[in-house]
Design a protein around this motif. Structure first.
Motif, PDB file in Angstrom:
ATOM      1  N   VAL A   1       5.785   1.985  -1.917  1.00 27.34           N
ATOM      2  CA  VAL A   1       6.851   2.947  -1.623  1.00 27.34           C
ATOM      3  C   VAL A   1       7.923   2.264  -0.789  1.00 27.34           C
ATOM      4  N   THR A   2       9.148   2.283  -1.287  1.00 27.58           N
ATOM      5  CA  THR A   2      10.295   1.795  -0.521  1.00 27.58           C
ATOM      6  C   THR A   2      11.253   2.957  -0.308  1.00 27.58           C
ATOM      7  N   SER A   3      11.514   3.264   0.943  1.00 30.39           N
ATOM      8  CA  SER A   3      12.398   4.393   1.253  1.00 30.39           C
ATOM      9  C   SER A   3      13.647   3.894   1.967  1.00 30.39           C
ATOM     10  N   HIS A   4      14.816   4.296   1.444  1.00 27.60           N
ATOM     11  CA  HIS A   4      16.099   3.972   2.067  1.00 27.60           C
ATOM     12  C   HIS A   4      16.791   5.255   2.514  1.00 27.60           C
ATOM     13  N   GLU A   5      17.515   5.167   3.597  1.00 24.31           N
ATOM     14  CA  GLU A   5      18.363   6.265   4.064  1.00 24.31           C
ATOM     15  C   GLU A   5      19.784   5.749   4.238  1.00 24.31           C
TER      16      GLU A   5
ATOM     17  N   ALA B   1       5.938  -5.431   4.183  1.00 21.63           N
ATOM     18  CA  ALA B   1       5.713  -4.051   4.613  1.00 21.63           C
ATOM     19  C   ALA B   1       6.514  -3.765   5.875  1.00 21.63           C
ATOM     20  N   TYR B   2       6.951  -2.545   6.009  1.00 25.37           N
ATOM     21  CA  TYR B   2       7.708  -2.139   7.187  1.00 25.37           C
ATOM     22  C   TYR B   2       7.366  -0.697   7.533  1.00 25.37           C
ATOM     23  N   THR B   3       6.877  -0.512   8.738  1.00 27.25           N
ATOM     24  CA  THR B   3       6.635   0.835   9.263  1.00 27.25           C
ATOM     25  C   THR B   3       7.460   0.999  10.526  1.00 27.25           C
TER      26      THR B   3
ATOM     27  N   VAL C   1      16.383   0.876   5.928  1.00 28.43           N
ATOM     28  CA  VAL C   1      15.036   0.947   5.357  1.00 28.43           C
ATOM     29  C   VAL C   1      14.208   1.866   6.244  1.00 28.43           C
ATOM     30  N   ARG C   2      13.740   2.959   5.672  1.00 31.02           N
ATOM     31  CA  ARG C   2      12.928   3.922   6.425  1.00 31.02           C
ATOM     32  C   ARG C   2      11.461   3.507   6.413  1.00 31.02           C
ATOM     33  N   PHE C   3      11.006   2.966   5.271  1.00 35.01           N
ATOM     34  CA  PHE C   3       9.600   2.616   5.134  1.00 35.01           C
ATOM     35  C   PHE C   3       9.442   1.679   3.953  1.00 35.01           C
ATOM     36  N   ALA C   4       8.451   0.777   4.038  1.00 30.20           N
ATOM     37  CA  ALA C   4       8.079  -0.062   2.907  1.00 30.20           C
ATOM     38  C   ALA C   4       6.599  -0.390   3.037  1.00 30.20           C
ATOM     39  N   GLY C   5       5.831  -0.058   2.020  1.00 32.27           N
ATOM     40  CA  GLY C   5       4.411  -0.342   2.088  1.00 32.27           C
ATOM     41  C   GLY C   5       3.646   0.336   0.978  1.00 32.27           C
TER      42      GLY C   5
ATOM     43  N   ASP D   1       5.839  12.766   5.696  1.00 34.03           N
ATOM     44  CA  ASP D   1       4.834  12.510   6.728  1.00 34.03           C
ATOM     45  C   ASP D   1       4.384  11.046   6.720  1.00 34.03           C
ATOM     46  N   LEU D   2       4.176  10.502   5.520  1.00 32.16           N
ATOM     47  CA  LEU D   2       3.686   9.134   5.407  1.00 32.16           C
ATOM     48  C   LEU D   2       4.678   8.104   5.933  1.00 32.16           C
ATOM     49  N   THR D   3       5.954   8.420   5.853  1.00 33.50           N
ATOM     50  CA  THR D   3       6.976   7.449   6.231  1.00 33.50           C
ATOM     51  C   THR D   3       7.604   7.742   7.587  1.00 33.50           C
TER      52      THR D   3
END
Length: 367
Positions: A284-288, A312-314, A258-262, A103-105
């Motif tokens: 949190v750094t999320s990769h797909e 940061a990346y949203t 990169v799905r999310f960074a922040g 949810d957060l990402t």
């Protein structure tokens, strides 16, 4: 994938739990190779994992992995073999960790256009360690809910296959071959399976696993997915002090998304386990990454390194926002109001023209 309706019913969570033990994606019937290792079943069954998510954290000496798989199987028993750089401790994890991170990402909706009128038409397209063969050492055994989990040391891939065979599972040749590099490098393994007396308990409610082990770096075992026959989809969440980048050979050949960074405030989540993880690393750094040809695209485990900056990346997704007045689209409402106002004006003007002229009083005669 084979099997009937019952086959697809609940192994989703059972295999998700097993797979969670290693953070993987599986894809080859009758058993699957995955990031974490391999899902093994009987020779007449189909087990397949289409998607996997993993939460990763490393404090400089110890790595923690939480893993969840999306799996289908028609096997009464499913087992997992997971390579780790050193012997691991295994526990159940809170599935809410993954729900909240998802949810957060999620991409944030940004209105780039507005819709004043409704769309017209007819729709839019839209165990026991005794008797282990030579070359395998049973280091620990634990019962976690309906799961039997064993930590193993191994010096021979064939011995691992023999150990699993003694417990009623078949280790396909391609998975045994994929295990060989990990054995040669001195890795340990986690083997998890649904206990025989729980074989009918595939009801979709089993939890993911938390795997903790000593490690000199943050690593995500992925090489075994190279033997998969089907598309592999992975998502990783790294919780650290700073943003991280993927720096492995697989990422160099095909850049992950990169799905999310922040930063995420530990106080903003409801899962106690996730809050504790974020307290130790809130960035949190999320990769797909999706591999349509795993055999040629997956050439290494996933490794990570601090990024040059904590950018940061949203992600955002463009949406068309509806303009409404109450429950109705604004276009028809305003158009109706305009027509109504015009009609009132026309009626009023017509009545005014038809009304008789007012009679004038006679002027009084002059004296």
């Amino acid at each position: 994938m084979g099997g009937g309706t019952g086959a697809r019913r609940a192994v989703r969570a059972a295999a998700a739990t097993l797979a969670l033990a290693g953070g993987a994606v599986v894809a080859a019937p009758p058993a699957g190779a995955c990031a974490c290792g391999g899902l093994v079943d009987g020779p007449a069954y189909d087990t397949s994992v289409s998607q996997e998510a993993a939460v990763l954290q490393w404090d400089g000496t110890t790595e923690t992995m939480l893993i969840e798989l999306d799996a289908l199987s028609n096997a009464p028993e499913v087992g997992l073999i997971l390579p780790t750089p050193a012997p691991a401790e295994v526990a159940l994890a809170d599935p809410q960790v993954f729900r909240e991170l998802d949810d957060l990402t999620q991409p944030r909706a940004v209105a780039t256009d507005h819709r004043w009128w409704p769309e017209l038409g007819f729709g839019t397209a839209g165990s026991d360690g005794a008797g282990a063969p030579a070359g395998v050492a049973v280091l620990d055994e634990v019962r976690l809910g309906p799961l039997d989990v064993t930590t193993l040391g191994a010096t021979d891939p064939a011995a691992l296959g023999a150990w699993l065979t003694e417990r009623g599972f078949q280790l396909p040749e391609e998975i045994q071959t994929a295990l060989a590099p990990y054995v040669a490098e001195g890795w340990s393994f986690v083997a998890a399976r649904l206990a025989p007396e729980e074989a009918t308990a595939f009801d979709g409610t089993l939890q993911p696993l938390r795997v903790t082990f000593p490690s000199g770096s943050l690593v995500y075992p992925m090489r075994m997915s190279a033997v998969a026959d089907e598309t592999q989809s992975t998502r990783t969440y790294v919780l650290a002090d700073h943003r991280v980048d993927r720096v492995d050979a697989t990422a160099e050949a095909q850049e992950p998304t990169v799905r999310f960074a922040g930063r995420v405030d530990p106080g903003s989540v409801s899962s106690d386990e996730l809050a504790a993880l974020l307290a130790s690393g809130s960035f949190v750094t999320s990769h797909e990454q999706v591999f349509t040809e795993p055999g040629t695209q997956i050439v290494s485990d996933f490794t990570f390194s601090p990024a040059a900056a904590d950018v940061a990346y949203t992600p955002t997704v463009a949406v068309v926002a509806d303009k409404r007045i109450g429950p109705f689209f604004a276009g028809p409402v305003l158009a109706f109001a305009g027509v109504l106002a015009l009609a009132v004006l026309v009626i009023w003007s017509g009545r005014r023209r038809r009304a008789p002229a007012p009679a004038l009083a006679p002027r009084p005669a002059r004296a």
